[in-house]
Motif scaffolding. Structure first.
Motif, PDB file in Angstrom:
ATOM      1  N   TYR A 118      -7.229  -2.103  -3.739  1.00 14.33           N
ATOM      2  CA  TYR A 118      -7.474  -0.806  -4.364  1.00 14.33           C
ATOM      3  C   TYR A 118      -8.523  -0.014  -3.590  1.00 14.33           C
ATOM      4  CZ  TYR A 118      -8.099   2.462  -8.266  1.00 14.33           C
ATOM      5  OH  TYR A 118      -8.162   3.588  -9.045  1.00 14.33           O
ATOM      6  N   ALA A 119      -9.582  -0.699  -3.172  1.00 14.83           N
ATOM      7  CA  ALA A 119     -10.682  -0.014  -2.479  1.00 14.83           C
ATOM      8  C   ALA A 119     -10.248   0.572  -1.140  1.00 14.83           C
ATOM      9  CB  ALA A 119     -11.852  -0.979  -2.278  1.00 14.83           C
ATOM     10  N   ASP A 120      -9.286  -0.081  -0.451  1.00 13.14           N
ATOM     11  CA  ASP A 120      -8.860   0.367   0.870  1.00 13.14           C
ATOM     12  C   ASP A 120      -7.640   1.278   0.831  1.00 13.14           C
ATOM     13  OD1 ASP A 120     -10.826  -0.904   2.441  1.00 13.14           O
ATOM     14  OD2 ASP A 120      -9.789  -2.808   2.258  1.00 13.14           O
ATOM     15  N   LEU A 121      -7.304   1.771  -0.356  1.00 10.65           N
ATOM     16  CA  LEU A 121      -6.136   2.629  -0.507  1.00 10.65           C
ATOM     17  C   LEU A 121      -6.200   3.841   0.411  1.00 10.65           C
ATOM     18  CD1 LEU A 121      -3.547   3.556  -1.948  1.00 10.65           C
ATOM     19  CD2 LEU A 121      -4.977   4.458  -3.788  1.00 10.65           C
ATOM     20  N   GLY A 122      -7.368   4.468   0.511  1.00 13.89           N
ATOM     21  CA  GLY A 122      -7.504   5.681   1.307  1.00 13.89           C
ATOM     22  C   GLY A 122      -7.353   5.455   2.795  1.00 13.89           C
ATOM     23  N   HIS A 123      -7.589   4.226   3.254  1.00 16.58           N
ATOM     24  CA  HIS A 123      -7.518   3.948   4.690  1.00 16.58           C
ATOM     25  C   HIS A 123      -6.080   3.806   5.182  1.00 16.58           C
ATOM     26  CE1 HIS A 123     -11.837   3.425   5.239  1.00 16.58           C
ATOM     27  NE2 HIS A 123     -11.851   2.746   4.126  1.00 16.58           N
ATOM     28  N   PHE A 124      -5.199   3.294   4.337  1.00 19.97           N
ATOM     29  CA  PHE A 124      -3.841   2.987   4.797  1.00 19.97           C
ATOM     30  C   PHE A 124      -2.742   3.647   3.979  1.00 19.97           C
ATOM     31  CE2 PHE A 124      -6.585  -0.530   6.017  1.00 19.97           C
ATOM     32  CZ  PHE A 124      -6.332  -0.600   7.381  1.00 19.97           C
ATOM     33  N   GLY A 125      -3.024   4.026   2.752  1.00 13.81           N
ATOM     34  CA  GLY A 125      -1.998   4.598   1.897  1.00 13.81           C
ATOM     35  C   GLY A 125      -1.264   3.528   1.108  1.00 13.81           C
ATOM     36  N   ARG A 126      -0.570   3.969   0.069  1.00 15.10           N
ATOM     37  CA  ARG A 126       0.071   3.037  -0.854  1.00 15.10           C
ATOM     38  C   ARG A 126       1.206   2.236  -0.202  1.00 15.10           C
ATOM     39  NH1 ARG A 126       2.781   6.432  -4.506  1.00 15.10           N
ATOM     40  NH2 ARG A 126       0.712   6.979  -5.283  1.00 15.10           N
ATOM     41  N   LYS A 127       2.108   2.920   0.503  1.00 16.69           N
ATOM     42  CA  LYS A 127       3.310   2.247   0.998  1.00 16.69           C
ATOM     43  C   LYS A 127       3.014   1.121   1.989  1.00 16.69           C
ATOM     44  CE  LYS A 127       7.960   3.140   2.751  1.00 16.69           C
ATOM     45  NZ  LYS A 127       8.929   4.165   3.233  1.00 16.69           N
ATOM     46  N   PRO A 128       2.160   1.331   3.015  1.00 19.61           N
ATOM     47  CA  PRO A 128       1.872   0.231   3.944  1.00 19.61           C
ATOM     48  C   PRO A 128       1.267  -1.001   3.251  1.00 19.61           C
ATOM     49  CG  PRO A 128       1.162   2.302   4.886  1.00 19.61           C
ATOM     50  CD  PRO A 128       1.525   2.590   3.456  1.00 19.61           C
ATOM     51  N   ILE A 129       0.394  -0.767   2.261  1.00 18.06           N
ATOM     52  CA  ILE A 129      -0.211  -1.897   1.544  1.00 18.06           C
ATOM     53  C   ILE A 129       0.837  -2.638   0.734  1.00 18.06           C
ATOM     54  CG2 ILE A 129      -1.894  -2.508  -0.247  1.00 18.06           C
ATOM     55  CD1 ILE A 129      -3.613  -0.175   0.676  1.00 18.06           C
ATOM     56  N   GLN A 130       1.746  -1.901   0.101  1.00 18.80           N
ATOM     57  CA  GLN A 130       2.809  -2.536  -0.684  1.00 18.80           C
ATOM     58  C   GLN A 130       3.779  -3.292   0.202  1.00 18.80           C
ATOM     59  OE1 GLN A 130       4.265   0.932  -2.814  1.00 18.80           O
ATOM     60  NE2 GLN A 130       3.137   0.368  -4.661  1.00 18.80           N
ATOM     61  N   VAL A 131       4.179  -2.683   1.325  1.00 15.58           N
ATOM     62  CA  VAL A 131       5.114  -3.346   2.243  1.00 15.58           C
ATOM     63  C   VAL A 131       4.502  -4.629   2.787  1.00 15.58           C
ATOM     64  CG1 VAL A 131       6.275  -3.143   4.480  1.00 15.58           C
ATOM     65  CG2 VAL A 131       6.351  -1.237   2.860  1.00 15.58           C
ATOM     66  N   ALA A 132       3.231  -4.562   3.193  1.00 12.22           N
ATOM     67  CA  ALA A 132       2.559  -5.749   3.726  1.00 12.22           C
ATOM     68  C   ALA A 132       2.546  -6.880   2.694  1.00 12.22           C
ATOM     69  CB  ALA A 132       1.130  -5.398   4.140  1.00 12.22           C
ATOM     70  N   TRP A 133       2.306  -6.537   1.424  1.00 12.40           N
ATOM     71  CA  TRP A 133       2.240  -7.564   0.379  1.00 12.40           C
ATOM     72  C   TRP A 133       3.591  -8.243   0.171  1.00 12.40           C
ATOM     73  CZ3 TRP A 133      -0.844 -10.650  -2.121  1.00 12.40           C
ATOM     74  CH2 TRP A 133      -0.419 -11.253  -3.301  1.00 12.40           C
TER      75      TRP A 133
END
Length: 632
Positions: A239-254
């Motif tokens: 949640y804290a790093d949302l601004g650095h990468f955006g929602r989609k890249p974080i979700q795809v990585a997970w």
């Protein structure tokens, strides 16, 4: 658009997404990626005295997989990543958004916000110590000769890690993604190969075995939940790093890399213990054959250093947010990248974290002892985020109270159970994160309370700017001596006459040809566009009011904003412009204001604040400081 051009745009978009996904793997998931080193081992420890039964192993692995599914996948990846403040996430970002939208229950949510922030800083101390110790202890399995050197090597790594913060991590960060990706691939493959040791471990995918384990484990099950929760340490970074990468890249990585690798690794550890119960002593490293053990330890150490760097960087970002929101004094913030304002270094925070990490490593001495101290800060921060999310659903998304309760209450109850389980470890070291968070909370509360008190006391002597300008007009014939040039007076209240202006008139009896009342304001959102930055208002022939608006994630650089001021109509020559800054010396008085201990703490914290001229990056050769004393 032609088919070729469309295909090119798709390829470019896919490439950019792949780069962001790789970056998210290295930065966002570094912490949660080190949990397999110790989580299952610590969960097995209560059973070590009488051996581990197969149903206990299957039940534990099932608990871990479903904890990852419910808390990380459902809460963070699918829900909280959508609860953003103009693209930014994190506890303080969410708090700022709520403060912007409503003033109801402001005190409750203020304290919830500082509790969450304080717990995160505590986590930033414990994570590097526990992760690096867990990785280095694998050296004992390579050869017992290394055993006496684990602690000194851990201290050396931490010293090096915190020493390089001042030079920035942009160069090293290029390797974060590939190394962490390799780490997850190796973990997943190691687990996959060991599932064949005892395929009955696949029963753990069924949540029935998790529930069955809890219903039959009794009080021991509650104790074990504290260790099970170690599987989701680092979830707040999502949640804290949302601004650095955006929602989609974080979700795809997970969904593509992280979750499958973690699940496979835990299943593999479980299968190994089912087939070889002696492996319960260290199931992670015992998954590797003897020839691969040293490379695995080295890769694990690299992964834990990256995880530590990610947490430290997160602590710097959180400190900057806290400063701009008025929770901490203005500390020195150094920018380590000319292109990325998110890459910062806060010397005071770096020193505090280093002292805390070294104290934890040397006092606890092993990952086994330190693991008992872990968990409270993480679960506490998660509970706070869930509470703030309830208000977010109601205020921002407009949900009814009952609907929001139906969605969040089961999650809050689950996290509260985990928090209760971790609180059972208070006497075994769990008091450490509680003490760290408690001290930080008192400091932030004192700073907020003290600044409000100082502001209120200063208001008693404030002169409304409109009245001051009217008095100048009335005595224009026998007023202060006018001197050429421009004077810029910094003011926290744009409608009041700056004290530094009044002091200048009182002591120097002069008034410049052009005068600017400059107010810097922090918006309750992360970033502000250049078009919104400057608000200029002509007050009289000699006076102009300028307000500079910044987001709470931005560098409040007045020098960099001067060209925008010129475009807005503030015509000036820098060599004939002076910036007047007030410098206040605080003196404690036990008979007024705050309690004496809080006076002393507030004054001490004020001593760590850097000069406004440095904080706002004013032109160094154009600054005039005028001091005053204030009794608090």
């Amino acid at each position: 658009m032609t088919a070729t051009a469309h295909a090119g745009n798709v390829n470019q978009g896919s490439k950019q997404l792949a780069v962001l996904v790789l970056g998210a793997i290295g930065v966002v998931y570094g912490d949660i990626g080190t949990s397999p080193l110790y989580a299952f081992r610590e969960a097995l420890r209560p059973f070590a005295h009488d051996g581990v039964a197969p149903n206990e192993v299957i039940g534990l692995i099932s608990l871990m997989i479903w904890t990852l599914t419910i808390i990380v996948t459902f809460k963070y990846v699918l829900f909280l990543l959508r609860a953003d403040n103009d693209g930014e996430g994190g506890t303080l970002s969410l708090l700022a958004l709520l403060m912007k939208k409503t003033s109801r229950h402001a005190t409750i949510f203020f304290f919830a916000g500082i509790i969450g922030a304080a717990l995160f800083i505590g986590d930033a101390m414990i994570t590097p110590a526990l992760s690096v110790l867990s990785a280095l202890e694998g050296l004992k399995l390579v050869t017992p000769i290394f055993a006496p050197y684990v602690l000194p090597i851990a201290v050396a790594i931490m010293l090096l890690l915190f020493l390089i913060q001042s030079i920035g991590t942009a160069t090293v960060a290029k390797f974060f993604g590939p190394i962490t990706l390799l780490w997850f691939v190796v973990m997943g493959l190691a687990g996959l190969l060991h599932i064949a040791d005892d395929p009955t471990i696949l029963l753990a995918i069924n949540p029935y075995f998790a529930l069955d384990f809890l219903t039959h484990a009794g009080f021991v099950g509650l104790v074990i939940l504290g260790a099970v929760f170690l599987t989701v340490t680092g979830a707040e970074a999502l949640y804290a790093d949302l601004g650095h990468f955006g929602r989609k890249p974080i979700q795809v990585a997970w969904f593509v890399v992280i979750f499958p690798s973690l699940a496979l690794n835990y299943l593999g550890q479980g299968a190994l213990v089912l087939s070889h119960p002696a492996a319960a002593a260290d199931p992670f490293f015992l998954m590797f054959p003897e020839w691969a053990l040293l490379p695995a330890v080295l890769l694990a150490t690299a992964a834990t250093i990256i995880a530590s760097q990610s947490v430290v960087t997160g602590a710097f970002s959180l400190a900057r947010q806290a400063i701009h929101l008025g929770f901490l004094p203005r500390l020195e913030i150094c920018f380590t990248s000319a292109s990325n304002t998110g890459q910062i270094y806060v010397p005071a925070v770096n020193v505090v974290l280093l002292i805390g990490v070294l104290a934890l490593i040397t006092s606890f001495g092993s990952s086994e002892a330190l693991a008992t101290a872990y968990g409270i800060s993480v679960t506490g921060a998660m509970v706070v985020t869930t509470v703030l999310s309830f208000q977010f659903l109601r205020v921002v998304w407009g949900w009814k109270v009952l609907t929001a309760l139906l969605v969040l209450l089961p999650l809050l109850l689950l996290e509260s159970v985990f928090l209760g389980a971790n609180l059972l470890k208070i006497h075994d070291g769990g008091y450490v994160p509680v003490m760290i968070a408690g001290v930080l909370m008192v400091m932030m509360w004192t700073w907020r309370k003290g600044t409000n008190f100082v502001r209120a006391k200063a208001a008693n002597n404030d002169v409304p700017l409109e009245r001051f300008l009217a008095s100048l007009e009335r005595r224009s014939d026998h007023g202060p001596v006018q001197v050429p040039g421009t004077a810029v007076f910094l003011s926290s209240l744009p409608d009041m006459t700056p004290n530094v202006l009044l002091h200048n008139l009182k002591h120097n009896r002069v008034l410049h040809e052009h005068n600017v009342i400059l107010n810097v304001k922090t918006a309750p959102r992360p970033y502000v566009s250049h078009a919104e930055r400057v608000t200029l208002r002509k007050l009289s022939d000699r006076f102009t009011s300028i307000q500079l608006l910044y987001g709470f994630m931005e560098d409040q650089n007045i020098s960099a904003a001067l060209p925008l001021c010129r475009k807005a109509g503030f015509d000036f020559e820098i060599m004939s412009t002076s910036f007047y800054v007030g410098k206040r010396k605080l003196v404690g008085d036990p008979n007024t204001g705050m309690p004496h201990w809080q006076d002393r703490l507030f004054i001490a914290m004020a001593g760590f604040a850097i000069d406004p001229s440095d904080y706002f990056q004013l032109p160094s050769n154009r600054v005039v400081e005028l001091g005053e004393q204030m009794v608090i």
